[in-house]
Design a protein around this motif. Structure first.
Motif, short mmCIF file in Angstrom:
data_model
loop_
_atom_site.label_atom_id
_atom_site.label_comp_id
_atom_site.label_asym_id
_atom_site.label_seq_id
_atom_site.Cartn_x
_atom_site.Cartn_y
_atom_site.Cartn_z
N SER A 93 -5.30 3.70 3.62
CA SER A 93 -3.93 3.50 3.16
C SER A 93 -2.85 3.87 4.17
O SER A 93 -1.71 3.39 4.07
N GLY A 94 -3.20 4.75 5.11
CA GLY A 94 -2.19 5.27 6.03
C GLY A 94 -1.37 6.39 5.44
O GLY A 94 -0.45 6.90 6.09
N GLU A 95 -1.69 6.80 4.20
CA GLU A 95 -0.89 7.80 3.50
C GLU A 95 -1.69 9.07 3.21
O GLU A 95 -2.92 9.08 3.31
N THR A 96 -0.99 10.13 2.84
CA THR A 96 -1.62 11.40 2.48
C THR A 96 -2.51 11.22 1.25
O THR A 96 -2.12 10.54 0.29
N ALA A 97 -3.69 11.83 1.28
CA ALA A 97 -4.64 11.74 0.17
C ALA A 97 -4.88 13.12 -0.43
O ALA A 97 -4.92 14.12 0.29
#
Length: 246
Positions: A93-97
């Motif tokens: 996603s390219g985002e924080t998980a």
């Protein structure tokens, strides 16, 4: 009973108590486990002596304080085991998980992998939030038969102008979560932040949630269904690692 069978049945009793919200009567444990009353009573006496179960004043049984030590250690280990899978979510996603669990009426974040981007979201590990306003909280509630009771107890405080604040509306949202297999938070916990979450399962039960979060513009630019499908595959792999089939 053999020693192995006794251990197996004692775990059945503990799981039955957990499934009942942490407290149950003898008849409820029997209905959950299918064990005879005499067997359940003997197992409970052993668990009582070790502090893994306690007996309340109304003669009902509840999970005991000794489980907190085991639970705390297990939670820390689950956070460690989750890191490779959270990193896969970040790559996807390219985002924080994040990984979160439901403790009582609260969502608790137990692990995180940060986005490599300069502008990124951050939820402190150990942070506790109410479930109605977060995507990960919704996937956790969607599997709970007592969701309405949890929502009624928490009071559904408004976090932002987008927060859903009636039990009926949240329950309708949980129906949608079960139908599509993922949950969304459209700035309901924090303005300008959108999140998508999927369940982590132990067989048929949801035992945790995995989510990604980021600025509205970036999350809305992603193909939501494709992202959710990829996240479900990663969550399923993680579930199989920590809860291998018997």
């Amino acid at each position: 009973m053999s020693t192995v069978q006794s251990v197996d049945r004692a775990l059945d009793v503990l799981e039955a108590l957990a499934d009942q919200g942490g407290e149950a009567g003898l008849s409820e444990i029997a209905a959950r486990t299918g064990l005879p009353y005499g067997t359940i009573h003997r197992l409970l006496q052993a668990l009582l002596s070790r502090g893994y179960v306690r007996q309340e004043s109304d003669r009902r049984y509840a999970l005991g304080g000794a489980l907190m030590r085991l639970g705390g250690a297990a939670e820390r280990m689950v956070g460690v085991w989750a890191q490779p899978y959270l990193s896969k979510l970040v790559a996807l996603s390219g985002e924080t998980a994040n990984l979160a669990v439901l403790e009582g009426d609260f969502v608790v974040y137990v692990a995180q992998a940060a986005s490599p981007r300069r502008l990124r979201m951050f939820a402190e590990v150990g942070r506790r939030v109410l479930p109605h306003s977060t995507a990960v909280g919704k996937v956790l509630l969607a599997d709970r038969p007592d969701a309405a009771g949890i929502l009624a107890r928490t009071g559904l405080p408004r976090r932002t102008e987008h927060t859903i604040t009636t039990v009926e509306a949240v329950l309708a949202e949980l129906d949608a979560v079960r139908s599509r297999g993922y949950a969304m938070d459209f700035g309901e916990e924090e303005l300008g932040v959108h999140c998508l979450a999927v369940p982590v399962r132990d067989g048929s039960r949801v035992i945790a949630g995995m989510s990604i979060s980021g600025p509205v513009e970036r999350i809305e630019a992603l193909d939501r269904e494709e992202l959710a499908e990829g996240m479900r595959e990663i969550a399923a792999d993680f579930g199989r690692e920590i809860f291998p089939a018997h």
